[in-house]
Design a protein around this motif. Structure first.
Motif, PDB file in Angstrom:
ATOM      1  N   GLY A  85     -37.736 -33.832 -33.192  1.00 15.94           N
ATOM      2  CA  GLY A  85     -38.259 -33.783 -34.556  1.00 15.94           C
ATOM      3  C   GLY A  85     -38.556 -32.371 -35.019  1.00 15.94           C
ATOM      4  N   SER A  86     -39.125 -32.281 -36.187  1.00 14.64           N
ATOM      5  CA  SER A  86     -39.394 -30.985 -36.784  1.00 14.64           C
ATOM      6  C   SER A  86     -40.657 -31.083 -37.622  1.00 14.64           C
ATOM      7  N   VAL A  87     -41.459 -30.041 -37.561  1.00 15.49           N
ATOM      8  CA  VAL A  87     -42.695 -30.038 -38.332  1.00 15.49           C
ATOM      9  C   VAL A  87     -42.977 -28.599 -38.763  1.00 15.49           C
ATOM     10  N   LEU A  88     -43.621 -28.451 -39.916  1.00 13.48           N
ATOM     11  CA  LEU A  88     -44.010 -27.111 -40.347  1.00 13.48           C
ATOM     12  C   LEU A  88     -45.459 -26.879 -39.908  1.00 13.48           C
ATOM     13  N   SER A  89     -45.626 -25.980 -38.959  1.00 11.20           N
ATOM     14  CA  SER A  89     -46.973 -25.656 -38.506  1.00 11.20           C
ATOM     15  C   SER A  89     -47.582 -24.728 -39.546  1.00 11.20           C
ATOM     16  N   GLY A  93     -51.367 -18.704 -36.373  1.00 10.61           N
ATOM     17  CA  GLY A  93     -51.837 -17.353 -36.088  1.00 10.61           C
ATOM     18  C   GLY A  93     -51.805 -17.097 -34.600  1.00 10.61           C
ATOM     19  N   CYS A  94     -52.134 -15.870 -34.194  1.00 12.26           N
ATOM     20  CA  CYS A  94     -52.066 -15.496 -32.789  1.00 12.26           C
ATOM     21  C   CYS A  94     -53.034 -14.343 -32.539  1.00 12.26           C
ATOM     22  N   LEU A  95     -53.737 -14.399 -31.423  1.00 11.99           N
ATOM     23  CA  LEU A  95     -54.688 -13.326 -31.096  1.00 11.99           C
ATOM     24  C   LEU A  95     -53.978 -11.992 -30.892  1.00 11.99           C
ATOM     25  N   SER A  96     -52.679 -12.033 -30.605  1.00 15.50           N
ATOM     26  CA  SER A  96     -51.908 -10.798 -30.405  1.00 15.50           C
ATOM     27  C   SER A  96     -51.262 -10.298 -31.699  1.00 15.50           C
ATOM     28  N   VAL A  97     -51.449 -11.059 -32.771  1.00 15.76           N
ATOM     29  CA  VAL A  97     -50.901 -10.674 -34.081  1.00 15.76           C
ATOM     30  C   VAL A  97     -52.054 -10.737 -35.090  1.00 15.76           C
ATOM     31  N   PRO A  98     -52.985  -9.780 -35.007  1.00 14.36           N
ATOM     32  CA  PRO A  98     -54.201  -9.870 -35.819  1.00 14.36           C
ATOM     33  C   PRO A  98     -53.924  -9.785 -37.317  1.00 14.36           C
ATOM     34  N   ASP A  99     -54.769 -10.457 -38.077  1.00  9.30           N
ATOM     35  CA  ASP A  99     -54.756 -10.373 -39.545  1.00  9.30           C
ATOM     36  C   ASP A  99     -53.435 -10.805 -40.156  1.00  9.30           C
ATOM     37  N   PHE A 100     -52.802 -11.796 -39.571  1.00 10.76           N
ATOM     38  CA  PHE A 100     -51.576 -12.311 -40.177  1.00 10.76           C
ATOM     39  C   PHE A 100     -51.412 -13.785 -39.822  1.00 10.76           C
ATOM     40  N   ARG A 101     -51.012 -14.564 -40.820  1.00  9.03           N
ATOM     41  CA  ARG A 101     -50.748 -15.980 -40.587  1.00  9.03           C
ATOM     42  C   ARG A 101     -49.501 -16.374 -41.340  1.00  9.03           C
ATOM     43  N   SER A 102     -48.811 -17.377 -40.795  1.00 11.29           N
ATOM     44  CA  SER A 102     -47.618 -17.841 -41.491  1.00 11.29           C
ATOM     45  C   SER A 102     -47.292 -19.268 -41.074  1.00 11.29           C
ATOM     46  N   ASP A 103     -46.595 -19.974 -41.944  1.00  8.00           N
ATOM     47  CA  ASP A 103     -46.065 -21.277 -41.553  1.00  8.00           C
ATOM     48  C   ASP A 103     -44.903 -21.032 -40.602  1.00  8.00           C
ATOM     49  N   ILE A 124     -47.339 -33.624 -19.952  1.00  4.15           N
ATOM     50  CA  ILE A 124     -48.073 -33.853 -21.198  1.00  4.15           C
ATOM     51  C   ILE A 124     -47.078 -34.162 -22.301  1.00  4.15           C
ATOM     52  N   GLU A 125     -47.272 -35.315 -22.922  1.00 10.31           N
ATOM     53  CA  GLU A 125     -46.484 -35.622 -24.105  1.00 10.31           C
ATOM     54  C   GLU A 125     -47.378 -35.322 -25.296  1.00 10.31           C
ATOM     55  N   ALA A 126     -46.955 -34.380 -26.126  1.00  9.06           N
ATOM     56  CA  ALA A 126     -47.843 -33.928 -27.195  1.00  9.06           C
ATOM     57  C   ALA A 126     -47.183 -34.038 -28.553  1.00  9.06           C
ATOM     58  N   ASP A 127     -48.001 -34.398 -29.543  1.00 10.46           N
ATOM     59  CA  ASP A 127     -47.543 -34.265 -30.919  1.00 10.46           C
ATOM     60  C   ASP A 127     -48.669 -33.605 -31.709  1.00 10.46           C
ATOM     61  N   GLY A 128     -48.462 -33.437 -33.007  1.00  7.31           N
ATOM     62  CA  GLY A 128     -49.504 -32.838 -33.841  1.00  7.31           C
ATOM     63  C   GLY A 128     -49.842 -31.412 -33.429  1.00  7.31           C
ATOM     64  N   PHE A 129     -51.111 -31.075 -33.560  1.00  9.22           N
ATOM     65  CA  PHE A 129     -51.553 -29.697 -33.324  1.00  9.22           C
ATOM     66  C   PHE A 129     -51.317 -29.258 -31.873  1.00  9.22           C
ATOM     67  N   LEU A 130     -51.574 -30.180 -30.922  1.00 10.18           N
ATOM     68  CA  LEU A 130     -51.391 -29.831 -29.512  1.00 10.18           C
ATOM     69  C   LEU A 130     -49.940 -29.452 -29.220  1.00 10.18           C
ATOM     70  N   SER A 131     -49.018 -30.158 -29.845  1.00 13.29           N
ATOM     71  CA  SER A 131     -47.596 -29.849 -29.659  1.00 13.29           C
ATOM     72  C   SER A 131     -47.287 -28.421 -30.111  1.00 13.29           C
ATOM     73  N   VAL A 132     -47.869 -28.029 -31.235  1.00 14.12           N
ATOM     74  CA  VAL A 132     -47.658 -26.673 -31.768  1.00 14.12           C
ATOM     75  C   VAL A 132     -48.278 -25.627 -30.833  1.00 14.12           C
ATOM     76  N   VAL A 133     -49.489 -25.914 -30.360  1.00 10.89           N
ATOM     77  CA  VAL A 133     -50.173 -24.968 -29.464  1.00 10.89           C
ATOM     78  C   VAL A 133     -49.352 -24.765 -28.188  1.00 10.89           C
ATOM     79  N   PHE A 146     -44.937 -15.686 -32.521  1.00  9.85           N
ATOM     80  CA  PHE A 146     -44.622 -16.580 -33.643  1.00  9.85           C
ATOM     81  C   PHE A 146     -43.938 -15.831 -34.780  1.00  9.85           C
ATOM     82  N   ILE A 147     -44.176 -14.525 -34.880  1.00 12.74           N
ATOM     83  CA  ILE A 147     -43.507 -13.775 -35.954  1.00 12.74           C
ATOM     84  C   ILE A 147     -42.002 -13.634 -35.684  1.00 12.74           C
TER      85      ILE A 147
END
Ligand code: NI
Length: 169
Positions: A85-89, A93-103, A124-133, A146-147
């Motif tokens: 499947g596909s989802v837009l997170s 963000g990321c602790l190694s990429v400060p002050d920036f966020r993106s879908d 672990i079978e994950a969906d939702g936020f855990l899957s993205v993490v 992520f960038i």
């Protein structure tokens, strides 16, 4: 326990793929404790060893790091077995990429296999936020931020900003 320094973009160390962890020993346990402490202090939902300067395939995560009761998870040598499947997170963000966020475009569900901190195999079978993490942290172990998964135009906005800041300091 110690708070570790989190490496940030464009540190080249973050670009290198990590090595599988061979021995889970006392040193590993200390690294994991320090990584967890660092993640909670930040606070962040996940941290990969490479972000703290360890060239090893280890991640820690807690999808609700601000909750009073900690729910720390550790995965050693994790890998994605199945993805679907596909989802837009949103607003990743990321602790190694400060002050920036993106879908970021991510798989909707993943099946992940690895070892827990005692060396027991886990799946672990994950969906939702855990899957993205999980996808985000496992990306770190492969030298991917992520960038690297957003459009070149958006990435340039960030990399230009970082370059400007570096010139100033
Ligand atoms: Ni990250």
């Amino acid at each position: 326990m110690a708070i570790l320094k989190i490496l940030t973009y464009p540190d080249k160390f973050l670009k290198q793929p990590t090595k599988p962890l061979e021995n889970i020993d006392g040193q590993t346990q200390k690294m994991i404790d320090d990584m967890a402490e660092t993640m909670y202090q930040a606070p962040g939902v996940g941290l990969a060893a490479i972000q703290a300067g360890f060239d090893k395939s280890v991640i820690v995560y807690d999808v609700a790091p601000r909750d009073e009761k900690r729910d720390l998870h550790v995965l050693i040598n994790p890998r994605i077995l199945e993805k679907e499947g596909s989802v837009l997170s949103e607003n990743e963000g990321c602790l190694s990429v400060p002050d920036f966020r993106s879908d970021v475009r991510r798989y909707a569900t993943v099946l992940v296999e690895g070892l827990d901190r005692d060396g027991n195999p886990v799946r672990i079978e994950a969906d939702g936020f855990l899957s993205v993490v999980l996808q985000h942290e496992i990306d770190h172990l492969n030298g991917i931020l992520f960038i690297d998964r957003i459009s070149a135009l958006k990435r340039q906005l960030y990399t230009r900003k970082v370059k400007k800041q570096m010139k100033k300091s």
